[in-house]
Design an enzyme around this catalytic site. Structure first.
Site, PDB file in Angstrom:
ATOM      1  CE1 TYR A  42       3.967 -68.121  18.420  1.00 50.60           C
ATOM      2  CE2 TYR A  42       3.670 -65.784  17.989  1.00 50.60           C
ATOM      3  CZ  TYR A  42       4.355 -66.961  17.783  1.00 50.60           C
ATOM      4  OH  TYR A  42       5.436 -66.962  16.938  1.00 50.60           O
ATOM      5  CG  LEU A 187      17.364 -60.853  22.124  1.00 53.61           C
ATOM      6  CD1 LEU A 187      16.766 -60.097  23.301  1.00 53.61           C
ATOM      7  CD2 LEU A 187      18.552 -60.090  21.548  1.00 53.61           C
ATOM      8  CG  ASN A 236      14.684 -55.374  22.717  1.00 55.72           C
ATOM      9  OD1 ASN A 236      15.760 -55.451  23.310  1.00 55.72           O
ATOM     10  ND2 ASN A 236      13.706 -56.245  22.902  1.00 55.72           N
TER      11      ASN A 236
END
Length: 271
Positions: A42, A187, A236
């Site tokens: 990342y 999601l 969330n």
């Protein structure tokens, strides 16, 4: 070492802007998250570490480093033994930590050689640089093989998991083997927000689509790690205490599989 208590976490894949990433991690810890997930791939470990440091240094945020499960993953090109040892230490330097709570093998591709890679991961745990070890994107056969080679127990297996890709076999193996299944893209990379069948279930439930998807994962013993920024960080987290009846969970269970959102050509399941 006691087993990991992996609550809903903050995924950081795609948080490429360092300032935004740092602010998001700090805000998540302030909101009550205690599980932060990053990876060498990342390219944001330093920003994640800065966010953890910021939150822990803020007297208005009731969090200590020991309260936070920090997970990172070794890049698939860094899975030769000497690179495992070197780059794991580089990850710690970027994170500003002397250890991580959970260290994953990210993808069993590229330089991954089970008999060579996994003992090097064991060594990092033995040296106190990682409290627990995990794997990510493994097939059932590769998971079984890794369990045979590793001295350390596998604490977590991280895979794509969401209402349209429910990973029943890997969920069953997680229960059988006693590790946590951690679900990335819970999601479906936003595809659930355009999914009429899922949206109808969410509307009947009285929960937002995001909260329902995450609450479904938690009810099915999957630890979701949604990426979020802004107000979505706190929204969330509502999934943890969401009251979702069994009939609604069963309706989600009954959805047909829509396939993977992330499907690398060199992934183990494509070989």
């Amino acid at each position: 070492m006691p087993p990991l208590d992996l609550s809903l976490g903050l995924g950081t894949s795609g948080l490429d802007d360092p300032a935004e990433c740092t602010a998001t991690v700090a805000a998540a810890l302030d909101a009550g998250y205690r599980h932060v997930d990053t990876a060498q791939m990342y390219d944001n470990e330093a920003a994640v570490g800065d966010g953890i440091e910021r939150a822990c240094a803020d007297p208005t945020v009731d969090v200590e480093r020991e309260d936070v499960i920090v997970a990172t993953k070794i890049h698939p090109t860094n899975l030769a033994p000497e690179d495992v040892r070197r780059t794991a230490r580089e990850s710690l330097d970027r994170l500003g930590l002397d250890r991580v709570d959970l260290l994953y093998v990210h993808w069993p591709t590229d330089a991954y050689e089970p008999e060579a890679t996994l003992p090097a991961v064991d060594e990092l745990r033995d040296d106190g640089l990682a409290d627990h070890v995990g794997v990510s994107n493994f097939t059932p056969d590769l998971l079984r093989e890794a369990r045979e080679i590793l001295d350390a127990p596998i604490a977590a297996h991280q895979v794509e998991c969401h209402p349209r890709f429910q990973q029943a076999e890997l969920r069953a193996l997680a229960e059988e083997f006693g590790h946590r299944l951690v679900g990335y893209s819970p999601l479906a990379r936003g595809a659930l927000f355009d999914d009429d069948a899922f949206l109808e279930i969410a509307d009947r439930s009285g929960h937002s689509p995001a909260v329902l998807a995450l609450a479904w994962a938690l009810a099915r013993d999957v630890t979701p790690i949604p990426k979020a920024t802004g107000d979505h960080v706190r929204e969330n987290l509502r999934a943890v205490d969401a009251d979702v009846p069994d009939s609604t969970l069963a309706a989600v269970d009954a959805l047909e599989s829509g396939g993977r959102q992330i499907d690398r050509d060199d992934a183990a399941w494509n070989r």
